[in-house]
Structures are given as structure tokens and as C-alpha cells.
Motif scaffolding. Structure first.
Motif, PDB file in Angstrom:
ATOM      1  N   CYS A  40       0.834  -1.201   0.000  1.00 16.29           N
ATOM      2  CA  CYS A  40       0.000   0.000   0.000  1.00 16.29           C
ATOM      3  C   CYS A  40       0.869   1.252   0.000  1.00 16.29           C
ATOM      4  O   CYS A  40       1.922   1.300   0.629  1.00 16.29           O
ATOM      5  CB  CYS A  40      -0.898  -0.003   1.231  1.00 16.29           C
ATOM      6  N   LYS A  41       0.395   2.265  -0.715  1.00 16.37           N
ATOM      7  CA  LYS A  41       1.108   3.535  -0.782  1.00 16.37           C
ATOM      8  C   LYS A  41       0.118   4.675  -0.575  1.00 16.37           C
ATOM      9  O   LYS A  41      -1.067   4.548  -0.886  1.00 16.37           O
ATOM     10  CB  LYS A  41       1.790   3.698  -2.135  1.00 16.37           C
ATOM     11  N   ASP A  42       0.614   5.798  -0.070  1.00 17.94           N
ATOM     12  CA  ASP A  42      -0.238   6.970   0.086  1.00 17.94           C
ATOM     13  C   ASP A  42      -0.192   7.806  -1.187  1.00 17.94           C
ATOM     14  O   ASP A  42       0.380   7.396  -2.206  1.00 17.94           O
ATOM     15  CB  ASP A  42       0.173   7.780   1.324  1.00 17.94           C
ATOM     16  N   ALA A  43      -0.798   9.001  -1.147  1.00 17.94           N
ATOM     17  CA  ALA A  43      -0.872   9.852  -2.329  1.00 17.94           C
ATOM     18  C   ALA A  43       0.504  10.324  -2.795  1.00 17.94           C
ATOM     19  O   ALA A  43       0.696  10.603  -3.983  1.00 17.94           O
ATOM     20  CB  ALA A  43      -1.765  11.042  -2.034  1.00 17.94           C
ATOM     21  N   LYS A  44       1.449  10.424  -1.888  1.00 25.62           N
ATOM     22  CA  LYS A  44       2.805  10.883  -2.245  1.00 25.62           C
ATOM     23  C   LYS A  44       3.711   9.737  -2.700  1.00 25.62           C
ATOM     24  O   LYS A  44       4.859   9.971  -3.051  1.00 25.62           O
ATOM     25  CB  LYS A  44       3.439  11.606  -1.066  1.00 25.62           C
ATOM     26  N   GLY A  45       3.231   8.504  -2.654  1.00 24.15           N
ATOM     27  CA  GLY A  45       4.013   7.373  -3.096  1.00 24.15           C
ATOM     28  C   GLY A  45       4.818   6.685  -2.024  1.00 24.15           C
ATOM     29  O   GLY A  45       5.591   5.782  -2.310  1.00 24.15           O
ATOM     30  N   ARG A  46       4.642   7.092  -0.766  1.00 25.88           N
ATOM     31  CA  ARG A  46       5.357   6.463   0.326  1.00 25.88           C
ATOM     32  C   ARG A  46       4.601   5.229   0.793  1.00 25.88           C
ATOM     33  O   ARG A  46       3.379   5.176   0.723  1.00 25.88           O
ATOM     34  CB  ARG A  46       5.510   7.451   1.508  1.00 25.88           C
ATOM     35  N   PHE A  47       5.348   4.236   1.268  1.00 24.15           N
ATOM     36  CA  PHE A  47       4.728   3.017   1.754  1.00 24.15           C
ATOM     37  C   PHE A  47       4.040   3.275   3.078  1.00 24.15           C
ATOM     38  O   PHE A  47       4.581   3.950   3.959  1.00 24.15           O
ATOM     39  CB  PHE A  47       5.771   1.912   1.933  1.00 24.15           C
ATOM     40  N   ILE A  48       2.804   2.741   3.235  1.00 21.15           N
ATOM     41  CA  ILE A  48       2.043   2.860   4.473  1.00 21.15           C
ATOM     42  C   ILE A  48       1.523   1.490   4.857  1.00 21.15           C
ATOM     43  O   ILE A  48       1.578   0.546   4.064  1.00 21.15           O
ATOM     44  CB  ILE A  48       0.876   3.870   4.324  1.00 21.15           C
ATOM     45  N   LYS A  49       0.979   1.387   6.060  1.00 21.67           N
ATOM     46  CA  LYS A  49       0.400   0.135   6.526  1.00 21.67           C
ATOM     47  C   LYS A  49      -0.925  -0.093   5.815  1.00 21.67           C
ATOM     48  O   LYS A  49      -1.779   0.787   5.757  1.00 21.67           O
ATOM     49  CB  LYS A  49       0.198   0.171   8.038  1.00 21.67           C
ATOM     50  N   CYS A  50      -1.112  -1.271   5.243  1.00 22.39           N
ATOM     51  CA  CYS A  50      -2.360  -1.592   4.542  1.00 22.39           C
ATOM     52  C   CYS A  50      -3.494  -1.813   5.532  1.00 22.39           C
ATOM     53  O   CYS A  50      -3.281  -2.315   6.625  1.00 22.39           O
ATOM     54  CB  CYS A  50      -2.176  -2.846   3.693  1.00 22.39           C
ATOM     55  N   LYS A  51      -4.688  -1.452   5.126  1.00 19.23           N
ATOM     56  CA  LYS A  51      -5.865  -1.611   5.987  1.00 19.23           C
ATOM     57  C   LYS A  51      -6.529  -2.928   5.721  1.00 19.23           C
ATOM     58  O   LYS A  51      -6.519  -3.479   4.714  1.00 19.23           O
ATOM     59  CB  LYS A  51      -6.851  -0.471   5.762  1.00 19.23           C
TER      60      LYS A  51
END
Length: 59
Positions: free
Chosen positions: A48-59
Motif C-alpha cells: 500500500c502507498k499513500d498519495a505521495k508514493g510512500r509506503f504505508i500500513k495496509c488496511k
């Protein structure tokens, strides 16, 4: 020779044509009546990635 090839192609076409409708089974409820099928859940692709392209924790 041509008759043999035509027969083989016809047999192949009939075999492949009969597979598609069998896999498209209609949805039924508990009483056996036809109902609208529920949509399939979307398939997640990769991390999962946020709007800026950084990796985030998937929901």
C-alpha cells in the motif's frame, strides 16, 4: 487431409465453446431462486502507498 483438419478444428471449437457457459454459473439464494450476484472484492496489488508514493500500513 483437409477434412481431417476441419474435423479437428470443429471439435476443438465445440469443446472450448462449451467450457465458458459452464463456468458462468448464476447466483442463487437459499431457496434456489436466481438473485443478483454480489460483486467480487477488488484484488490488492502489491504494498500500500499513500498519495505521495510512500509506503504505508495496509488496511
Amino acid at each position: 487431409m483437409t477434412k481431417l483438419v476441419a474435423t479437428a478444428l470443429l471439435g476443438l471449437a465445440l469443446t472450448l465453446g462449451s467450457v465458458a457457459p459452464a463456468s458462468a454459473t448464476p447466483c442463487k439464494d437459499a431457496k434456489g431462486k436466481f438473485v443478483k450476484c454480489a460483486p467480487k472484492p477488488p484484488v490488492k496489488k502489491g504494498p500500500c502507498k499513500d498519495a505521495k508514493g510512500r509506503f504505508i500500513k495496509c488496511k
